[in-house]
Design a protein around this motif. Structure first.
Motif, short mmCIF file in Angstrom:
data_model
loop_
_atom_site.label_atom_id
_atom_site.label_comp_id
_atom_site.label_asym_id
_atom_site.label_seq_id
_atom_site.Cartn_x
_atom_site.Cartn_y
_atom_site.Cartn_z
N SER A 108 0.85 -1.19 0.00
CA SER A 108 0.00 0.00 0.00
C SER A 108 0.89 1.24 0.00
CB SER A 108 -0.93 0.01 1.22
OG SER A 108 -0.25 0.45 2.37
N PRO A 109 0.32 2.40 -0.41
CA PRO A 109 1.10 3.65 -0.38
C PRO A 109 1.50 4.06 1.04
CG PRO A 109 -0.88 3.89 -1.73
CD PRO A 109 -1.01 2.58 -1.00
N LEU A 110 0.91 3.38 2.03
CA LEU A 110 1.19 3.72 3.42
C LEU A 110 2.67 3.55 3.77
CD1 LEU A 110 -0.08 4.57 6.08
CD2 LEU A 110 -0.61 2.18 6.54
N VAL A 111 3.35 2.65 3.07
CA VAL A 111 4.77 2.43 3.34
C VAL A 111 5.57 3.72 3.16
CG1 VAL A 111 6.83 1.22 2.55
CG2 VAL A 111 4.67 -0.01 2.77
N TRP A 112 5.24 4.47 2.11
CA TRP A 112 5.97 5.71 1.85
C TRP A 112 5.62 6.78 2.88
CZ3 TRP A 112 9.44 3.98 -1.13
CH2 TRP A 112 9.14 2.99 -2.07
N VAL A 113 4.38 6.77 3.37
CA VAL A 113 4.01 7.68 4.45
C VAL A 113 4.82 7.36 5.70
CG1 VAL A 113 2.11 8.45 5.93
CG2 VAL A 113 1.69 7.98 3.52
N LEU A 114 4.96 6.07 5.98
CA LEU A 114 5.74 5.63 7.14
C LEU A 114 7.19 6.08 7.03
CD1 LEU A 114 4.65 1.98 8.03
CD2 LEU A 114 4.95 3.87 9.61
N ALA A 115 7.81 5.79 5.89
CA ALA A 115 9.22 6.13 5.71
C ALA A 115 9.44 7.64 5.82
CB ALA A 115 9.72 5.61 4.36
N GLY A 116 8.55 8.39 5.18
CA GLY A 116 8.68 9.85 5.25
C GLY A 116 8.46 10.38 6.65
N ALA A 117 7.48 9.83 7.36
CA ALA A 117 7.19 10.31 8.72
C ALA A 117 8.35 10.02 9.67
CB ALA A 117 5.91 9.66 9.24
N LEU B 97 -6.01 7.71 7.34
CA LEU B 97 -6.74 8.27 6.20
C LEU B 97 -6.18 7.75 4.88
CD1 LEU B 97 -7.18 11.99 7.37
CD2 LEU B 97 -8.93 10.20 7.27
N THR B 98 -4.87 7.53 4.83
CA THR B 98 -4.28 6.94 3.62
C THR B 98 -4.72 5.49 3.45
OG1 THR B 98 -2.33 8.36 3.89
CG2 THR B 98 -2.11 6.44 2.45
N GLU B 99 -4.77 4.75 4.56
CA GLU B 99 -5.18 3.34 4.49
C GLU B 99 -6.61 3.20 3.99
OE1 GLU B 99 -5.40 -0.79 4.87
OE2 GLU B 99 -3.68 0.58 4.74
N PHE B 100 -7.49 4.10 4.45
CA PHE B 100 -8.90 4.02 4.05
C PHE B 100 -9.19 4.85 2.81
CE2 PHE B 100 -9.09 3.10 8.68
CZ PHE B 100 -9.58 1.81 8.58
N ARG B 101 -8.11 5.24 2.11
CA ARG B 101 -8.19 5.89 0.80
C ARG B 101 -8.93 7.22 0.82
NH1 ARG B 101 -8.47 0.46 0.27
NH2 ARG B 101 -7.00 -0.52 -1.18
N VAL B 102 -8.93 7.88 1.96
CA VAL B 102 -9.46 9.25 2.01
C VAL B 102 -8.42 10.20 1.43
CG1 VAL B 102 -10.29 11.08 3.53
CG2 VAL B 102 -10.87 8.69 4.03
N ILE B 103 -7.14 9.91 1.71
CA ILE B 103 -6.04 10.65 1.12
C ILE B 103 -5.36 9.76 0.10
CG2 ILE B 103 -3.82 11.79 1.58
CD1 ILE B 103 -4.75 12.41 4.37
N HIS B 104 -5.09 10.28 -1.06
CA HIS B 104 -4.48 9.50 -2.13
C HIS B 104 -3.07 10.02 -2.40
CE1 HIS B 104 -8.29 7.49 -3.21
NE2 HIS B 104 -8.85 8.66 -2.94
N PHE B 105 -2.14 9.06 -2.52
CA PHE B 105 -0.76 9.40 -2.86
C PHE B 105 -0.38 8.61 -4.12
CE2 PHE B 105 -0.83 10.25 1.69
CZ PHE B 105 -0.20 11.49 1.75
#
Length: 569
Positions: free
Chosen positions: A509-518, A558-566
């Motif tokens: 999922s795109p969440l991986v990139w959110v994690l790395a960036g955070a 919000l990224t996981e539930f696709r409210v925010i799209h990356f």
């Protein structure tokens, strides 16, 4: 396998049993078959509740095994290898002990969970999510909590060293995720970077020791603090642990083997039980079954005791139970149940050999004096507790994958929340007994210099509350370096074969990139703001870190539930 919930409930069981993607590798229980086949659809909430309770209990098993059995045996092994940590001044062996043996002890659940998760490409997201999620949690919530509990001056050199190494590790992981695979050289690079980190710690300690003239100078902002309370040492017969008598009898007496065995197998200290509050008793009651089974199967060697924790009847029993545990938990019992020549099972052969060896040891030893080879039991206990942790980690990964399929959640979000929180929050105390708050410190000649790599939230906050915030703060950044470098490096290295020397790491999922960036942003924030405050950390710094984590958690969900799209790379 995620498609199962899109089918009619009457087809769930057939879909699970016929779809190869729904097979759980390893483990003793088939959680997917249980929730979709054993329980009827109307009882799905009950099944999820039972799984959630079992998940919590698995975290308890990991915590108890690491704290009460794995770490003490690891400490005993390091003592036998002359890596003593009871020194009055910094030495080369003290930091080496802290960043290797103690780091392995505290990070054992995280590393084993990562190794198990990397064993299957479908669950690799759990490992990435847990390692990154725990990193964000520890460097924000735990570090911020320490600053809120007790403002302090951070140790400048260790802080800058650890943050720089951690940022390098995060950058290396980001590159590996971007490429989508990790090769043999990159896996060895992770382990090599940790070796370089260990050598850097040793070198910095040696240089600092030379600069201060081999003396115990007062701790400055560049020094990790050391408690210097001079108190009378505790009597050698006093034992504050859970396992053992609290007071030495006035008159020496020869106890029978049966009485020694009964006392050694009791996980309760009745004097301690009467003094503790009700919630401690309730939690202890949940842990008693686990502790009893662990006492039966895992020997513990304690160098701080006069008898080294030698219990002849129980240790002889361990000669039988520990090898049986190892072969019956390795590959979920596949090796133990294998039949030699199709006739005699391996577990039967191990039972015969171990029983004969246990009988010989029982006849040739006494209850009062441990044998010269007693240190071997530390290695046996280390192996047995490692197998327990590996078995619990396997079940943990499987049940998290099952919950992800039930709720349609990615492995990454499960890793950054449940797995990261469970491994980071910890249990009732630090796994490093010499760093525990409230420890009686002896005269200056026997001061214990602590290099605690613990990422146990409760232990770190308690340590800060007891007056050692710098020690707890250093643990936040030092301990997780081991988890990411050894967790990813060793986890991927063990999955490589000669025919395929690479492991695919495709983010689910795109969440991986959110994690790395955070995680990278939180480290940069601390790297800039802490020196800007002259390493004086107060409540404002703590509030900012905790607010940052809450914001990160909101963005991640919000990224996981696709409210925010990356857009992914």
């Amino acid at each position: 396998c995620w498609e199962v919930r899109k089918h009619n409930s009457s087809e769930w069981c057939h879909f699970i049993r016929t779809n190869p993607d729904c097979r759980l590798d390893g483990g003793f229980l088939d959680y997917l078959d249980g929730v979709f086949c054993v329980f009827p659809p109307r009882l799905l909430p009950l099944a999820v509740t039972l799984y959630a309770l079992w998940l919590l209990y698995l975290f308890v098993i990991l915590s108890v095994t690491a704290e009460k059995f794995f770490c003490p045996n690891l400490s005993a092994i390091s003592t036998n290898l002359k890596l003593s940590h009871n020194v009055a001044v910094f030495s080369l062996t003290s930091p080496l002990h802290g960043v290797t043996f103690l780091a392995f002890g505290n990070g054992a659940p995280d590393v084993f969970s990562a190794v198990v998760a990397f064993s299957d490409p479908r669950t690799a997201g759990l490992a990435i999510g847990a390692i990154f999620g725990a990193g964000v949690f520890v460097t924000t919530v735990v570090a911020g909590g320490i600053a809120l509990v007790k403002p302090f001056t951070a140790a400048s050199r260790p802080f800058l060293r650890d943050v720089i190494f951690y940022m390098v590790a995060i950058f290396l992981t980001f590159v590996v995720l971007y490429l989508g695979r990790i090769r043999l050289g990159e896996a060895l690079g992770y382990l090599g970077l940790y070796v370089f980190y260990v050598l850097t710690v040793v070198l910095c300690t040696w240089i600092h020791r030379r600069q201060r003239g081999d003396g115990l100078a007062p701790p400055g902002p560049w020094d990790p603090e050391m408690p210097t309370d001079v108190e009378e040492p505790e009597p050698s017969g006093t034992n504050s642990g859970d396992y053992g008598e609290e007071y030495r009898p006035l008159l020496p007496s020869r106890e029978t083997s049966l009485r020694i065995l009964t006392a050694a197998l009791s996980p309760l200290d009745y004097r301690k039980w009467r003094r503790k509050p009700w919630y401690w008793r309730l939690f202890k009651a949940f842990k008693v079954p686990v502790e009893l089974v662990l006492l039966l199967t895992v020997p513990v060697v304690d160098p701080d005791k006069d008898d080294l924790n030698w219990k002849r009847p129980l240790n002889c029993l361990h000669i039988l139970t520990s090898p049986l545990l190892c072969i019956l938990t390795l590959k979920s019992g596949a090796y133990g149940l294998f039949q030699i020549q199709g006739i005699f099972p391996v577990w039967g052969l191990v039972t015969l050999v171990a029983s004969a060896l246990a009988l010989i040891i029982f006849i040739t030893t006494s209850n009062e004096e441990p044998p010269k080879y007693h240190c071997v039991f530390a290695f046996l206990g280390f192996l047995a507790s490692a197998m327990w942790i590996n078995a619990a980690a396997t079940e943990l990964v499987n049940i998290l994958r099952t919950l992800g399929i039930i709720f349609q959640l990615s492995n990454t979000v499960l890793g950054l929340t449940l797995l990261a929180w469970g491994n980071s929050i910890g249990g009732e105390g630090s796994a490093v007994p010499q760093c525990s708050p409230g420890t009686r410190w002896g005269p200056p000649a026997t001061l214990k210099v602590c290099f605690s790599p613990s990422t146990d939230t409760f232990s770190d906050l308690t340590m800060a509350r007891q007056g050692y915030p710098r020690m707890a703060f250093s643990a936040c950044f030092g301990g997780i370096i081991f988890n990411i470098l050894v967790g990813v490096g060793l986890g991927c290295l063990l999955q490589m074969t000669s025919s395929q020397p690479l492991v695919k790491l495709e983010p689910d999922s795109p969440l991986v990139w959110v994690l790395a960036g955070a995680l990278g942003l939180s480290l940069v924030f601390s790297f800039v703001t802490v020196p800007a405050q002259c390493f004086q950390l107060g409540k404002a710094y703590g509030v900012c870190l905790i607010a940052y984590y809450l914001l990160f958690l909101c963005v991640a969900l919000l990224t996981e539930f696709r409210v925010i799209h990356f857009s992914t790379p």
